[in-house]
Enzyme design. Structure first.
Site, PDB file in Angstrom:
ATOM      1  N   SER A   1     -46.721 -19.188  40.914  1.00 35.41           N
ATOM      2  CA  SER A   1     -46.472 -19.999  42.102  1.00 35.41           C
ATOM      3  C   SER A   1     -45.017 -20.034  42.548  1.00 35.41           C
ATOM      4  O   SER A   1     -44.708 -20.676  43.552  1.00 35.41           O
ATOM      5  CB  SER A   1     -46.961 -21.431  41.866  1.00 35.41           C
ATOM      6  OG  SER A   1     -48.376 -21.457  41.802  1.00 35.41           O
TER       7      SER A   1
ATOM      8  N   GLU B   1       0.785  -1.234   0.000  1.00 34.92           N
ATOM      9  CA  GLU B   1       0.000   0.000   0.000  1.00 34.92           C
ATOM     10  C   GLU B   1       0.818   1.286   0.000  1.00 34.92           C
ATOM     11  O   GLU B   1       0.351   2.300  -0.522  1.00 34.92           O
ATOM     12  CB  GLU B   1      -0.945  -0.005   1.219  1.00 34.92           C
ATOM     13  CG  GLU B   1      -1.999  -1.088   1.200  1.00 34.92           C
ATOM     14  CD  GLU B   1      -3.049  -0.875   0.114  1.00 34.92           C
ATOM     15  OE1 GLU B   1      -3.369   0.303  -0.170  1.00 34.92           O
ATOM     16  OE2 GLU B   1      -3.516  -1.866  -0.461  1.00 34.92           O
TER      17      GLU B   1
END
Length: 807
Positions: free
Chosen positions: A476, A196
């Site tokens: 419950s 690059e």
């Protein structure tokens, strides 16, 4: 006569006339100078503005290193329950690679039930674990021996390095895998620059020679074949600007690149580029930075990348959309091999290594690994407890290491149970697949550590977390709290104290409250433990009213509930709403013998120097006696063997003693099961997000999820040994435990003690509270009632306030 003035000598001289044309030239020069000064001033002022932009964002980002979040390490020791599949799965989660030669740390080889592992070194909060060669013998799902792979010396216990499960910013929601300059592998850096920007360390942000070279090549080709942007310009484009192709953007890019290069060191710029560069897409999530890309594509830390993997990451920089390894593997392979050739040309690798690397497959992980947030439900809990337990200013420190309690093996089993069971439950009610949702929490009994969290049927979804935020009526599940409150008063109640399962008529908010048992029967006088085992509503309500609704609500808060609780009669049948994590906290306190240890997902937080952060203290507190907790556990074990959870006898190993309680709410909108073994607490919820009825009770919905979880995780049975102060005596035809000195009344009939009411019921704030509705089979008209079956008989539940069903 006035004296005449003599003219000044200069005035008598003849003025020279400028040559024709000289005035215009001077004017033009002056104009050009002024224009140049004006342009220079404008450019300078614009440069000052750009410099501020460059500095503000670069300074704010470059050192924002995230905290690294780790799961609990896998501990290997002789006698541990661990199968070959579980070990291989854990090694896979850690990113270990199969390699018979064990050529590097983080490799393993399994031959039958013999495993050879070369571990990675790791520094924990409590010491350093060196690199080791291990030999592990497995047989029948148990570790038979652990030894040093070099000299066969037996080892008592070894820890594998913990899995990195997320990289987070504790004070805000963002995930990244950011790297320092020294963490960037030399081979990656050299390859990146070779491909690059070869003059990166020589130019000043812009490379004039590169521009001329690219222009020449493009003119020769008649099209754009080569770019001239430096890494610095690419960073500026990614970091500050848009992707539009305009002259204005290119000029800004070049100017800002020069300013960036002037302001900062080359290594700082290179590090920022490596952390910011765009390298692909994962759905709606962009993959930025080599650290994130390494985990996403290869499920590897960046320092573990080999030659072809390094080359592939650099290759896709040219265009992550065009060079997508999932969509265009051959195109990516061609580009990768070109990068490998460049690596050899610039002597980064040898030609022989290059030829070998070009033959390697791409090695991309199927579907893409999640580098952070593999366990989003658990990470949400971690974030909340960081804010709860630590100072915000300390959490802003960079480079924190957070060691959590997550057990990846347990988490994997919970996720597998949810994924396998939910479609079956959808089909059982003929619902479209995906209708039902779920949540589950698993904790340790002794330490109160959260081992696993699932926030929905898709455990990887990072949205609404039902385990933490689905505040639903618990039905419950409230009943063990009521019976625990009674058993905490041994002078009044024991397991066999007669209580009345008789009608209740109370005026609440102007409406008569007439709760009923599910089977519409009244069972008269029953021993206290049977009221819990059979989940009789009327017995529970009468007991709760005798104790006092305020007293029950207070105990629920003491056990760990933090939400506001309306102390109204309907609360005795579960109108109180809690998320699964708070239910887990309450049941963990019961399982731990009455000691409340605040649930924690974090073991330790270290700063960048390895020093632990100071945390707000978490106190373990005794909220009920060990004796009362044991007696409640005893009754809850009978829920599994004789009550509403008997399905577990078929699902769990015969030697695994567990305790728990089912819970169902009005019209079967919520299905719950909460319970515990000797070392683990688990809570499961099943329901619909739209709160519509689903037709599943606690025993036919959440209980099945819970059973699948407990059947697969490594867990220990409940201990039968009672705490000191509890004795066993004969009563009701069997041996039952009592608190010594308080044997209580005989079972049923005469001799029952009369208990005064503890408080006057308060008016409800709702005309129709949600209450427990735990379906159980309706008993036939015989003197002896059969045990409950798994599938309840269908019946229409009246919405009127007086019709409450539950068990």
């Amino acid at each position: 006569m006035p004296k005449q003035r003599r003219p000044h000598p200069r005035s008598s001289r003849r003025r020279r006339q400028p040559k024709e044309g000289m005035g215009f030239f001077g004017f033009a020069v002056r104009a050009l100078v002024l224009l140049a000064l004006g342009v220079g001033l404008a450019v300078g002022l614009y440069g000052v503005h750009l410099d501020k932009v460059v500095r503000a964002k670069f300074e704010g980002k470059r050192w924002a290193l995230p905290a690294r979040v780790y799961a609990r390490p896998l501990e290997i020791y002789t006698g541990r329950s661990l199968s070959v599949a579980e070990l291989e799965g854990e090694l896979g989660r850690l990113g270990y690679r199969e390699d018979a030669q064990l050529a590097r740390p983080g490799s393993y080889h399994i031959d039958g039930e013999q495993a050879a592992i070369r571990t990675r070194p790791f520094r924990y909060w409590d010491g350093y674990e060196p690199e080791r060669y291990l030999s592990v013998d497995l047989a029948g799902g148990v570790v038979k021996a652990v030894a040093d792979g070099n000299d066969a010396t037996p080892l008592a216990l070894v820890r594998l390095d913990p899995a990195l499960i997320a990289s987070i910013y504790p004070t805000h929601n963002e995930d990244r895998v950011l790297l320092r300059r020294e963490q960037l592998p030399s081979r990656l850096v050299k390859t990146l620059l070779a491909v690059e920007d070869r003059q990166f360390y020589q130019h000043h942000g812009v490379d004039p020679k590169g521009i001329l070279r690219a222009a020449y090549e493009n003119l020769r080709a008649g099209r754009t074949v080569q770019g001239a942007s430096t890494l610095t310009q690419q960073l500026v484009k990614n970091f500050y600007l848009t992707q539009e192709r305009t002259l204005e953007r290119k000029l800004n890019e070049a100017y800002m690149a020069v300013l960036l290069d002037w302001r900062y060191d080359k290594d700082e710029i290179l590090t920022a580029y490596a952390n910011e560069v765009y390298l692909g897409q994962d759905g709606s999530r962009a993959i930025h930075g080599f650290g994130l890309a390494s985990r996403f594509y290869f499920d590897r830390d960046i320092d573990e990348l080999d030659i072809p993997q390094t080359a592939m990451l650099v290759a896709i920089l040219k265009g992550p959309s065009d060079f997508n390894p999932q969509r265009n593997p051959e195109r990516v392979r061609e580009r990768r091999n070109l990068v490998i050739d460049l690596m050899a040309h610039h002597q980064i690798i040898s030609k022989a290594d290059a030829e070998q690397a070009k033959q390697a497959p791409l090695g991309v992980v199927e579907g893409g690994a999640r580098p952070s947030g593999e366990y989003p439900g658990f990470i949400q809990l971690v974030r909340r407890q960081l804010r709860r337990d630590y100072r915000e200013e300390d959490l802003r420190s960079e480079g924190l290491r957070i060691f959590t309690t997550l057990d990846p093996l347990t988490q994997a089993h919970v996720e597998a149970a949810v994924k396998a069971r939910l479609p079956k439950l959808d089909r059982s009610r003929r619902l479209p697949e995906g209708t039902l949702e779920t949540a589950a929490v698993v904790t340790s009994v002794a330490q109160g550590e959260v081992l696993a969290v699932v926030g929905g049927r898709d455990p990887g979804y990072a949205g609404f977390n039902r385990a933490l935020d689905a505040v639903r009526p618990i039905g419950s599940l409230i009943k063990p709290v009521i019976y625990l409150k009674a058993l905490s008063q041994p002078q009044r109640y024991s397991l066999v104290t007669p209580i009345q399962d008789k009608p209740v008529n109370l005026r609440v908010a102007g409406v008569m409250w007439r709760p009923k048992n599910y089977d519409h029967s009244v069972h008269g006088t029953v021993p206290l433990y049977r009221g819990l085992v059979k989940s009789y509503n009327l017995a529970t309500v009468n007991l709760g009213l005798d104790l006092g609704v305020d007293q029950v609500a207070g105990l629920l808060r003491d056990l760990g509930a933090v939400r506001d609780i309306d102390a109204v009669p309907a609360m005795l049948l579960g109108s109180v709403s809690l998320p699964p994590v708070e239910v887990a906290q309450a049941y963990q306190t019961i399982a731990a013998g009455g000691f409340r240890a605040p649930l924690r997902a974090i073991r330790e937080v270290l700063d960048a120097s390895g020093r632990p952060l100071n945390r707000y203290p978490l106190a373990v507190e005794s909220v009920v006696s060990a004796e009362a907790a044991y007696l409640t556990q005893w009754a809850m074990r009978r829920v599994v063997t004789q009550g509403t959870a008997t399905w577990l006898k078929r699902r769990l190993p015969s030697d695994l003693a567990v305790a728990g309680k089912t819970g169902t709410t009005n019209d079967m909108r919520d299905s719950w099961f909460a319970g515990f073994s000797g070392d683990k607490v688990a809570v499961a919820w099943v329901g619909r997000d739209d709160n519509e009825p689903m037709g599943l009770s606690g025993s036919t919905g959440a209980l099945r999820v819970w059973g699948d979880i407990m059947a697969s995780v490594d867990t220990q049975p409940l201990d039968d040994a009672p705490p000191e102060g509890v004795v066993t005596a004969g009563a009701c035809g069997s041996s039952l435990p009592y608190i010594d000195g308080y044997a209580g009344s005989a079972c049923g009939g005469g001799g029952a003690r009369t208990a005064s009411r503890g408080s006057t019921p308060k008016a409800s704030s709702s005309a129709e509270p949600v209450v427990a509705q735990e379906p159980a089979p309706r008993a036939p008209e015989t003197k002896r009632r059969p045990e409950p079956k798994d599938e309840p008989r269908k019946r229409e539940v009246s919405p009127f306030l007086s019709d409450f069903y539950g068990n």
